[in-house]
Design a protein around this motif. Sequence first.
Motif, PDB file in Angstrom:
ATOM      1  N   PHE A 148      24.977  21.200  -6.233  1.00  0.00           N
ATOM      2  CA  PHE A 148      25.496  21.446  -7.581  1.00  0.00           C
ATOM      3  C   PHE A 148      24.981  22.770  -8.134  1.00  0.00           C
ATOM      4  CE2 PHE A 148      24.686  21.203 -12.161  1.00  0.00           C
ATOM      5  CZ  PHE A 148      25.980  21.065 -12.636  1.00  0.00           C
ATOM      6  N   PHE A 149      23.676  22.991  -8.041  1.00  0.00           N
ATOM      7  CA  PHE A 149      23.112  24.205  -8.623  1.00  0.00           C
ATOM      8  C   PHE A 149      23.453  25.443  -7.794  1.00  0.00           C
ATOM      9  CE2 PHE A 149      20.276  21.114 -10.742  1.00  0.00           C
ATOM     10  CZ  PHE A 149      20.480  21.531 -12.046  1.00  0.00           C
ATOM     11  N   ILE A 150      23.639  25.288  -6.492  1.00  0.00           N
ATOM     12  CA  ILE A 150      24.096  26.423  -5.681  1.00  0.00           C
ATOM     13  C   ILE A 150      25.477  26.867  -6.135  1.00  0.00           C
ATOM     14  CG2 ILE A 150      24.841  27.091  -3.372  1.00  0.00           C
ATOM     15  CD1 ILE A 150      22.553  25.366  -2.273  1.00  0.00           C
ATOM     16  N   GLU A 151      26.380  25.911  -6.343  1.00  0.00           N
ATOM     17  CA  GLU A 151      27.715  26.241  -6.827  1.00  0.00           C
ATOM     18  C   GLU A 151      27.667  26.775  -8.255  1.00  0.00           C
ATOM     19  OE1 GLU A 151      30.778  26.334  -5.600  1.00  0.00           O
ATOM     20  OE2 GLU A 151      29.967  25.961  -3.598  1.00  0.00           O
ATOM     21  N   SER A 178      27.810  33.670  -0.113  1.00  0.00           N
ATOM     22  CA  SER A 178      26.664  33.051   0.554  1.00  0.00           C
ATOM     23  C   SER A 178      26.500  31.581   0.203  1.00  0.00           C
ATOM     24  CB  SER A 178      25.378  33.793   0.176  1.00  0.00           C
ATOM     25  OG  SER A 178      25.103  33.635  -1.208  1.00  0.00           O
ATOM     26  N   ALA A 179      27.365  31.057  -0.671  1.00  0.00           N
ATOM     27  CA  ALA A 179      27.204  29.670  -1.112  1.00  0.00           C
ATOM     28  C   ALA A 179      27.291  28.702   0.059  1.00  0.00           C
ATOM     29  CB  ALA A 179      28.250  29.332  -2.169  1.00  0.00           C
ATOM     30  N   ILE A 226      16.976  27.964  -6.548  1.00  0.00           N
ATOM     31  CA  ILE A 226      15.630  27.561  -6.126  1.00  0.00           C
ATOM     32  C   ILE A 226      14.786  27.204  -7.338  1.00  0.00           C
ATOM     33  CG2 ILE A 226      13.552  28.307  -4.914  1.00  0.00           C
ATOM     34  CD1 ILE A 226      15.273  30.146  -3.239  1.00  0.00           C
ATOM     35  N   TYR A 227      14.912  28.006  -8.397  1.00  0.00           N
ATOM     36  CA  TYR A 227      14.176  27.688  -9.622  1.00  0.00           C
ATOM     37  C   TYR A 227      14.605  26.332 -10.176  1.00  0.00           C
ATOM     38  CZ  TYR A 227      12.901  32.653  -9.575  1.00  0.00           C
ATOM     39  OH  TYR A 227      12.421  33.886  -9.220  1.00  0.00           O
TER      40      TYR A 227
END
Length: 230
Positions: free
Chosen positions: A62-65, A74-75, A180-181
């Motif tokens: 979810f947070f990557i998207e 790079s997703a 990552i955060y």
Amino acid sequence: MIGELVVFCGLDLIFWSCFGVCPRGQRTNFEKICEECSGCPELYDWLYLGFMAMLPLVLHWFFIEWFSGKKSSSALFQHITALFECTAAAIVTLLLNDPVGQLSIRSCEVKVLSDWYTMLYNPSPDYVTTLHCTQEAVFPLYTIVLIYYAFCLVFMMLLRPLLVKKIACGLGKTDRFRSIYAALYFFPILTVLQAVGGGLLCECHSFLFFNEHLKVFLVDISIILLSLRY
């Protein structure tokens, strides 16, 4: 009197100690004697473990998207890396858990909700001295999830920053590490959720699973009755 009050305290036959906490991987039987747990997790237990194991992966995706969007190509690589991290963490957790070196689990039977919260059931037989019998009566359902989260965090910190630094060139220096955060925030939240509400989640998960089967059963009965009617 003691037999009625001592809920999770037991007698360790190996060391012949007084009533107290059982060693890890053991729990008391009906005779208040610590015995080793040799059972296997039930279906509901596996469903609960699978649910808790999927939470970090879903949040990672979810947070990557959310932070990558259409700005970066790079997703997909980050999604694959997150899947690898969680899979590797699950395998390592199973290998380190008892029995060590095997992809299997030896567990204690979960009988009631209070098995998850033994710290709330330290008895005082004489109303003066408290017997501290806090233990993992649901071994290993309580700690195995926490160990899994720890390995997920370790693998993420080892792999993800290098990958993001190499391939996420389309994002700014601050944007590329936001997923990552975000993980550094939601992993403590998941840990507290497991530590405080693990038993409630497990019981609710079993209840919802049963209800789904009940709904399917009722639908099947309705179809049969309609077919007989017409």
